[in-house]
Design a protein around this motif. Structure first.
Motif, PDB file in Angstrom:
ATOM      1  N   PHE A  73       0.820  -1.210   0.000  1.00 44.89           N
ATOM      2  CA  PHE A  73       0.000   0.000   0.000  1.00 44.89           C
ATOM      3  C   PHE A  73       0.858   1.267   0.000  1.00 44.89           C
ATOM      4  O   PHE A  73       1.890   1.329   0.651  1.00 44.89           O
ATOM      5  CB  PHE A  73      -0.919   0.002   1.227  1.00 44.89           C
ATOM      6  CG  PHE A  73      -1.953   1.071   1.196  1.00 44.89           C
ATOM      7  CD1 PHE A  73      -3.053   0.966   0.368  1.00 44.89           C
ATOM      8  CD2 PHE A  73      -1.829   2.201   1.987  1.00 44.89           C
ATOM      9  CE1 PHE A  73      -4.018   1.962   0.331  1.00 44.89           C
ATOM     10  CE2 PHE A  73      -2.782   3.194   1.959  1.00 44.89           C
ATOM     11  CZ  PHE A  73      -3.881   3.071   1.134  1.00 44.89           C
ATOM     12  N   ASN A  74       0.406   2.273  -0.742  1.00 46.55           N
ATOM     13  CA  ASN A  74       1.104   3.558  -0.841  1.00 46.55           C
ATOM     14  C   ASN A  74       0.595   4.482   0.273  1.00 46.55           C
ATOM     15  O   ASN A  74      -0.376   5.203   0.089  1.00 46.55           O
ATOM     16  CB  ASN A  74       0.864   4.180  -2.220  1.00 46.55           C
ATOM     17  CG  ASN A  74       1.602   5.484  -2.410  1.00 46.55           C
ATOM     18  OD1 ASN A  74       2.518   5.811  -1.675  1.00 46.55           O
ATOM     19  ND2 ASN A  74       1.189   6.237  -3.402  1.00 46.55           N
ATOM     20  N   TYR A  75       1.263   4.439   1.413  1.00 45.57           N
ATOM     21  CA  TYR A  75       0.858   5.271   2.546  1.00 45.57           C
ATOM     22  C   TYR A  75       1.280   6.717   2.320  1.00 45.57           C
ATOM     23  O   TYR A  75       2.370   6.985   1.837  1.00 45.57           O
ATOM     24  CB  TYR A  75       1.476   4.751   3.845  1.00 45.57           C
ATOM     25  CG  TYR A  75       0.791   3.517   4.364  1.00 45.57           C
ATOM     26  CD1 TYR A  75      -0.386   3.620   5.081  1.00 45.57           C
ATOM     27  CD2 TYR A  75       1.309   2.253   4.121  1.00 45.57           C
ATOM     28  CE1 TYR A  75      -1.028   2.484   5.558  1.00 45.57           C
ATOM     29  CE2 TYR A  75       0.674   1.120   4.584  1.00 45.57           C
ATOM     30  CZ  TYR A  75      -0.494   1.245   5.305  1.00 45.57           C
ATOM     31  OH  TYR A  75      -1.134   0.127   5.758  1.00 45.57           O
ATOM     32  N   HIS A  76       0.416   7.631   2.679  1.00 44.77           N
ATOM     33  CA  HIS A  76       0.700   9.066   2.557  1.00 44.77           C
ATOM     34  C   HIS A  76       0.998   9.619   3.942  1.00 44.77           C
ATOM     35  O   HIS A  76       0.268  10.432   4.472  1.00 44.77           O
ATOM     36  CB  HIS A  76      -0.495   9.806   1.949  1.00 44.77           C
ATOM     37  CG  HIS A  76      -0.809   9.388   0.555  1.00 44.77           C
ATOM     38  ND1 HIS A  76      -1.812   9.954  -0.169  1.00 44.77           N
ATOM     39  CD2 HIS A  76      -0.262   8.452  -0.267  1.00 44.77           C
ATOM     40  CE1 HIS A  76      -1.876   9.405  -1.365  1.00 44.77           C
ATOM     41  NE2 HIS A  76      -0.942   8.481  -1.440  1.00 44.77           N
ATOM     42  N   GLY A  77       2.035   9.159   4.552  1.00 36.37           N
ATOM     43  CA  GLY A  77       2.381   9.621   5.899  1.00 36.37           C
ATOM     44  C   GLY A  77       2.764   8.442   6.765  1.00 36.37           C
ATOM     45  O   GLY A  77       3.557   7.605   6.370  1.00 36.37           O
ATOM     46  N   LYS A  78       2.191   8.363   7.965  1.00 33.26           N
ATOM     47  CA  LYS A  78       2.521   7.302   8.912  1.00 33.26           C
ATOM     48  C   LYS A  78       1.924   5.985   8.454  1.00 33.26           C
ATOM     49  O   LYS A  78       0.849   5.988   7.881  1.00 33.26           O
ATOM     50  CB  LYS A  78       1.999   7.656  10.296  1.00 33.26           C
ATOM     51  CG  LYS A  78       2.706   8.857  10.887  1.00 33.26           C
ATOM     52  CD  LYS A  78       2.159   9.162  12.249  1.00 33.26           C
ATOM     53  CE  LYS A  78       2.839  10.406  12.794  1.00 33.26           C
ATOM     54  NZ  LYS A  78       2.343  10.772  14.084  1.00 33.26           N
ATOM     55  N   PRO A  79       2.515   4.843   8.682  1.00 28.66           N
ATOM     56  CA  PRO A  79       3.768   4.627   9.388  1.00 28.66           C
ATOM     57  C   PRO A  79       5.008   4.934   8.546  1.00 28.66           C
ATOM     58  O   PRO A  79       6.099   4.986   9.076  1.00 28.66           O
ATOM     59  CB  PRO A  79       3.718   3.151   9.758  1.00 28.66           C
ATOM     60  CG  PRO A  79       2.850   2.539   8.723  1.00 28.66           C
ATOM     61  CD  PRO A  79       1.860   3.604   8.330  1.00 28.66           C
ATOM     62  N   TRP A  80       4.865   5.123   7.258  1.00 31.42           N
ATOM     63  CA  TRP A  80       5.960   5.581   6.402  1.00 31.42           C
ATOM     64  C   TRP A  80       5.327   6.249   5.202  1.00 31.42           C
ATOM     65  O   TRP A  80       4.128   6.224   5.027  1.00 31.42           O
ATOM     66  CB  TRP A  80       6.867   4.427   5.960  1.00 31.42           C
ATOM     67  CG  TRP A  80       6.122   3.347   5.257  1.00 31.42           C
ATOM     68  CD1 TRP A  80       5.740   3.319   3.946  1.00 31.42           C
ATOM     69  CD2 TRP A  80       5.612   2.143   5.823  1.00 31.42           C
ATOM     70  NE1 TRP A  80       5.030   2.192   3.651  1.00 31.42           N
ATOM     71  CE2 TRP A  80       4.941   1.445   4.798  1.00 31.42           C
ATOM     72  CE3 TRP A  80       5.668   1.585   7.097  1.00 31.42           C
ATOM     73  CZ2 TRP A  80       4.326   0.219   5.014  1.00 31.42           C
ATOM     74  CZ3 TRP A  80       5.059   0.370   7.287  1.00 31.42           C
ATOM     75  CH2 TRP A  80       4.402  -0.296   6.269  1.00 31.42           C
ATOM     76  N   ARG A  81       6.132   6.810   4.349  1.00 36.44           N
ATOM     77  CA  ARG A  81       5.604   7.450   3.147  1.00 36.44           C
ATOM     78  C   ARG A  81       5.959   6.587   1.938  1.00 36.44           C
ATOM     79  O   ARG A  81       7.113   6.240   1.750  1.00 36.44           O
ATOM     80  CB  ARG A  81       6.189   8.853   2.989  1.00 36.44           C
ATOM     81  CG  ARG A  81       5.612   9.610   1.830  1.00 36.44           C
ATOM     82  CD  ARG A  81       5.863  11.112   1.990  1.00 36.44           C
ATOM     83  NE  ARG A  81       5.253  11.843   0.920  1.00 36.44           N
ATOM     84  CZ  ARG A  81       3.962  12.135   0.821  1.00 36.44           C
ATOM     85  NH1 ARG A  81       3.140  11.755   1.766  1.00 36.44           N
ATOM     86  NH2 ARG A  81       3.500  12.811  -0.192  1.00 36.44           N
ATOM     87  N   GLY A  82       4.971   6.245   1.142  1.00 38.87           N
ATOM     88  CA  GLY A  82       5.189   5.436  -0.049  1.00 38.87           C
ATOM     89  C   GLY A  82       4.914   3.967   0.182  1.00 38.87           C
ATOM     90  O   GLY A  82       4.335   3.579   1.185  1.00 38.87           O
ATOM     91  N   GLN A  83       5.310   3.154  -0.774  1.00 39.47           N
ATOM     92  CA  GLN A  83       5.104   1.717  -0.716  1.00 39.47           C
ATOM     93  C   GLN A  83       6.374   1.053  -0.206  1.00 39.47           C
ATOM     94  O   GLN A  83       7.447   1.222  -0.785  1.00 39.47           O
ATOM     95  CB  GLN A  83       4.774   1.165  -2.103  1.00 39.47           C
ATOM     96  CG  GLN A  83       3.432   1.616  -2.626  1.00 39.47           C
ATOM     97  CD  GLN A  83       3.234   1.172  -4.058  1.00 39.47           C
ATOM     98  OE1 GLN A  83       3.929   1.646  -4.937  1.00 39.47           O
ATOM     99  NE2 GLN A  83       2.301   0.278  -4.277  1.00 39.47           N
ATOM    100  N   LEU A  84       6.269   0.286   0.848  1.00 40.84           N
ATOM    101  CA  LEU A  84       7.428  -0.396   1.410  1.00 40.84           C
ATOM    102  C   LEU A  84       8.053  -1.335   0.379  1.00 40.84           C
ATOM    103  O   LEU A  84       9.278  -1.432   0.285  1.00 40.84           O
ATOM    104  CB  LEU A  84       7.038  -1.159   2.670  1.00 40.84           C
ATOM    105  CG  LEU A  84       8.183  -1.789   3.445  1.00 40.84           C
ATOM    106  CD1 LEU A  84       9.227  -0.749   3.840  1.00 40.84           C
ATOM    107  CD2 LEU A  84       7.663  -2.502   4.674  1.00 40.84           C
ATOM    108  N   VAL A  85       7.231  -1.993  -0.429  1.00 43.10           N
ATOM    109  CA  VAL A  85       7.764  -2.906  -1.436  1.00 43.10           C
ATOM    110  C   VAL A  85       8.696  -2.169  -2.403  1.00 43.10           C
ATOM    111  O   VAL A  85       9.723  -2.699  -2.815  1.00 43.10           O
ATOM    112  CB  VAL A  85       6.637  -3.645  -2.197  1.00 43.10           C
ATOM    113  CG1 VAL A  85       5.849  -2.712  -3.097  1.00 43.10           C
ATOM    114  CG2 VAL A  85       7.199  -4.802  -3.002  1.00 43.10           C
TER     115      VAL A  85
END
Length: 92
Positions: A73-85
Protein backbone atom coordinates in the motif's frame (compact mmCIF):
# COMPACT_ATOMS: atom_id res chain seq x y z
CA UNK A 1 -0.24 -9.71 -26.99
CA UNK A 2 -1.52 -10.90 -23.60
CA UNK A 3 -3.37 -8.85 -21.07
CA UNK A 4 -1.57 -7.85 -17.92
CA UNK A 5 -2.19 -10.11 -14.94
CA UNK A 6 -3.13 -8.06 -11.86
CA UNK A 7 -4.04 -10.88 -9.50
CA UNK A 8 -1.17 -12.17 -7.38
CA UNK A 9 -1.12 -15.95 -6.74
CA UNK A 10 -4.44 -16.65 -8.50
CA UNK A 11 -5.85 -16.92 -12.00
CA UNK A 12 -7.23 -13.52 -12.95
CA UNK A 13 -8.91 -14.85 -16.08
CA UNK A 14 -11.79 -16.49 -14.24
CA UNK A 15 -14.76 -14.97 -12.38
CA UNK A 16 -13.86 -11.46 -13.58
CA UNK A 17 -11.02 -11.37 -11.04
CA UNK A 18 -8.55 -9.36 -13.10
CA UNK A 19 -10.84 -6.31 -13.23
CA UNK A 20 -11.26 -6.34 -9.44
CA UNK A 21 -7.53 -6.89 -8.91
CA UNK A 22 -6.69 -4.04 -11.28
CA UNK A 23 -8.97 -1.64 -9.38
CA UNK A 24 -7.46 -2.85 -6.11
CA UNK A 25 -3.91 -2.38 -7.42
CA UNK A 26 -4.75 1.12 -8.63
CA UNK A 27 -6.24 2.00 -5.24
CA UNK A 28 -3.06 0.71 -3.56
CA UNK A 29 -0.50 2.02 -6.00
CA UNK A 30 1.49 5.11 -6.82
CA UNK A 31 -1.56 7.13 -7.89
CA UNK A 32 -3.72 5.70 -5.13
CA UNK A 33 -3.00 4.99 -1.52
CA UNK A 34 -3.70 7.25 1.41
CA UNK A 35 -4.46 6.19 4.97
CA UNK A 36 -5.26 2.92 6.65
CA UNK A 37 -8.96 3.68 6.16
CA UNK A 38 -8.35 4.05 2.40
CA UNK A 39 -6.62 0.68 2.40
CA UNK A 40 -9.56 -0.94 4.23
CA UNK A 41 -11.96 0.53 1.65
CA UNK A 42 -9.87 -0.85 -1.23
CA UNK A 43 -9.73 -4.30 0.39
CA UNK A 44 -13.48 -4.33 1.02
CA UNK A 45 -14.18 -3.19 -2.56
CA UNK A 46 -12.13 -6.13 -3.90
CA UNK A 47 -13.97 -8.49 -1.55
CA UNK A 48 -17.35 -7.12 -2.69
CA UNK A 49 -16.35 -7.47 -6.36
CA UNK A 50 -15.34 -11.07 -5.83
CA UNK A 51 -18.54 -11.88 -3.90
CA UNK A 52 -20.67 -10.30 -6.63
CA UNK A 53 -18.98 -12.62 -9.13
CA UNK A 54 -19.54 -15.69 -6.94
CA UNK A 55 -15.85 -16.21 -6.31
CA UNK A 56 -15.21 -18.87 -3.66
CA UNK A 57 -11.83 -17.27 -2.83
CA UNK A 58 -13.33 -13.92 -1.79
CA UNK A 59 -12.94 -14.40 1.97
CA UNK A 60 -9.44 -15.86 1.64
CA UNK A 61 -8.35 -12.92 -0.55
CA UNK A 62 -9.81 -10.45 1.96
CA UNK A 63 -7.83 -12.11 4.75
CA UNK A 64 -4.65 -12.09 2.63
CA UNK A 65 -5.00 -8.40 1.72
CA UNK A 66 -5.69 -7.43 5.33
CA UNK A 67 -2.67 -9.38 6.62
CA UNK A 68 -0.11 -8.55 3.93
CA UNK A 69 -1.42 -5.52 2.04
CA UNK A 70 0.51 -3.04 4.20
CA UNK A 71 3.65 -4.11 2.32
CA UNK A 72 2.21 -2.95 -1.02
CA UNK A 73 0.00 0.00 0.00
CA UNK A 74 1.10 3.56 -0.84
CA UNK A 75 0.86 5.27 2.55
CA UNK A 76 0.70 9.07 2.56
CA UNK A 77 2.38 9.62 5.90
CA UNK A 78 2.52 7.30 8.91
CA UNK A 79 3.77 4.63 9.39
CA UNK A 80 5.96 5.58 6.40
CA UNK A 81 5.60 7.45 3.15
CA UNK A 82 5.19 5.44 -0.05
CA UNK A 83 5.10 1.72 -0.72
CA UNK A 84 7.43 -0.40 1.41
CA UNK A 85 7.76 -2.91 -1.44
CA UNK A 86 9.25 -0.17 -3.68
CA UNK A 87 11.64 0.94 -0.96
CA UNK A 88 12.98 -2.61 -0.54
CA UNK A 89 12.68 -3.65 -4.22
CA UNK A 90 13.05 -0.48 -6.35
CA UNK A 91 12.37 -2.27 -9.64
CA UNK A 92 9.02 -3.70 -8.52
Amino acid sequence: MTDRQYCLFMNGRIRNRNIGCKRHDNAYGINGGGTGADRRRADRALYAHMRENGDPLALLVLAFTRLFGWFFFNYHGKPWRGQLVRKLFPGY
